[in-house]
Motif scaffolding. Structure first.
Motif, PDB file in Angstrom:
ATOM      1  N   ASP A 218       0.858  -1.187   0.000  1.00 18.57           N
ATOM      2  CA  ASP A 218       0.000   0.000   0.000  1.00 18.57           C
ATOM      3  C   ASP A 218       0.894   1.237   0.000  1.00 18.57           C
ATOM      4  N   SER A 220      -0.224   4.346  -0.538  1.00 12.42           N
ATOM      5  CA  SER A 220      -1.034   5.560  -0.388  1.00 12.42           C
ATOM      6  C   SER A 220      -0.469   6.516   0.649  1.00 12.42           C
ATOM      7  N   PRO A 224      -0.093   9.028  -2.689  1.00 16.35           N
ATOM      8  CA  PRO A 224      -1.548   8.854  -2.774  1.00 16.35           C
ATOM      9  C   PRO A 224      -2.059   9.045  -4.194  1.00 16.35           C
ATOM     10  N   PRO A 241      -2.505   2.845  -5.698  1.00 17.34           N
ATOM     11  CA  PRO A 241      -1.561   2.716  -4.586  1.00 17.34           C
ATOM     12  C   PRO A 241      -1.692   1.408  -3.807  1.00 17.34           C
TER      13      PRO A 241
END
Length: 280
Positions: A218, A220, A224, A241
């Motif tokens: 991930d 983000s 993002p 993401p």
């Protein structure tokens, strides 16, 4: 805005090259009287593309949520398939496109009373192919994008391609078409990979695909999707993401296979120098 601009620039230039080859050949061979048939074929192809796009868009607006997700998945799959086929076809056909079109024109005009219809059909199918590819791509893109940027980018790409196409036909404008189609082809394959991954996401949201839903990473937190860089990467490369394992596998496998096919030397290419620009 950049993605629809580049896609429509390429699609529009392909169509403009076909029309320019046909119109130029007719003019040079003393058959300019058949040019109205060329414009008729173009008009019919554009009308078909517009009606197909409007019909699909209106129909999808009435779908319930689950069917809407399935529809978006199918549109993404069709768009990815068409874009990939177009890129690979152009790689093979660009070398002989001009001579093939001239032969088709001669065959269409060699008949009897149906010569005009044959010429209209030749131009219609050539332009309609590009138009329908564009319709499915733009539907897939507009479903993922909000605001006027994407439509404006598409219109700008069409406009620039029309100007370039006319410049090639009327003014002998020279472009490095081989390099243009090669680099835009690589770009389009990344776009198609993102569409495939997005289709898998829509299938999950429609309740038809629930496998490989683990999220391997991930990004983000530091990149993002709604940030400036993330927005650009999402538009250009289909960046997400937090992709699921299934989306990541589809994205990578498609890119490996398609780029291998696209970038390998074409049959008969000896590496000898060739003219950088293509004339009509």
């Amino acid at each position: 805005m950049l993605v629809p601009f580049l896609i429509m620039l390429r699609e529009g230039l392909e169509a403009a090259l076909v029309v320019g080859i046909v119109a130029g050949y007719l003019a040079r061979t003393g058959r300019a009287a058949w040019l109205p048939a060329v414009w008729t074929g173009i008009f019919l192809a554009l009308a078909l593309s517009l009606f197909a796009g409007a019909g699909l868009q209106l129909a999808s607006a009435e779908f319930p949520q689950g069917i809407q997700e399935l529809f978006e998945a199918l549109v993404g799959l069709v768009a990815a398939g068409m874009l990939t086929a177009m890129v690979l076809w152009m790689r093979r056909a660009a070398r002989s496109m001009s001579s093939d079109l001239r032969a088709s024109i001669d065959a269409a005009l060699a008949g009897g009373s149906g010569r005009g219809v044959a010429l209209i059909g030749l131009v219609f199918f050539a332009v309609a192919r590009e138009g329908l590819e564009s319709v499915f791509f733009l539907l897939a893109l507009f479903q993922q994008s909000q605001g006027a940027a994407a439509p404006l980018g598409a219109l700008l790409g069409i406009g620039v391609s029309a100007v370039l196409g006319y410049g090639i036909y009327a003014w002998g404008l020279r472009l490095d078409l081989k390099r243009f189609f090669r680099w835009t082809g690589v770009f389009i394959l990344f776009v198609a990979a993102g569409l495939l991954a997005g289709s898998l996401r829509h299938l999950h949201e429609a309740g038809l695909w629930n496998g490989l839903q683990a999220v391997p990473f991930d990004l983000s937190g530091w990149l993002p999707a709604d940030g400036p860089v993330g927005v650009v990467l999402a538009g250009l490369l289909g960046y997400v993401p937090d992709p699921t394992l299934g989306e990541l596998i589809v994205y990578v496998l498609f890119l490996v296979a398609s780029l291998t096919l696209f970038l390998k030397p074409a049959g008969g290419d000896t590496g000898a120098p060739r003219p950088a620009a293509a004339g009509l």
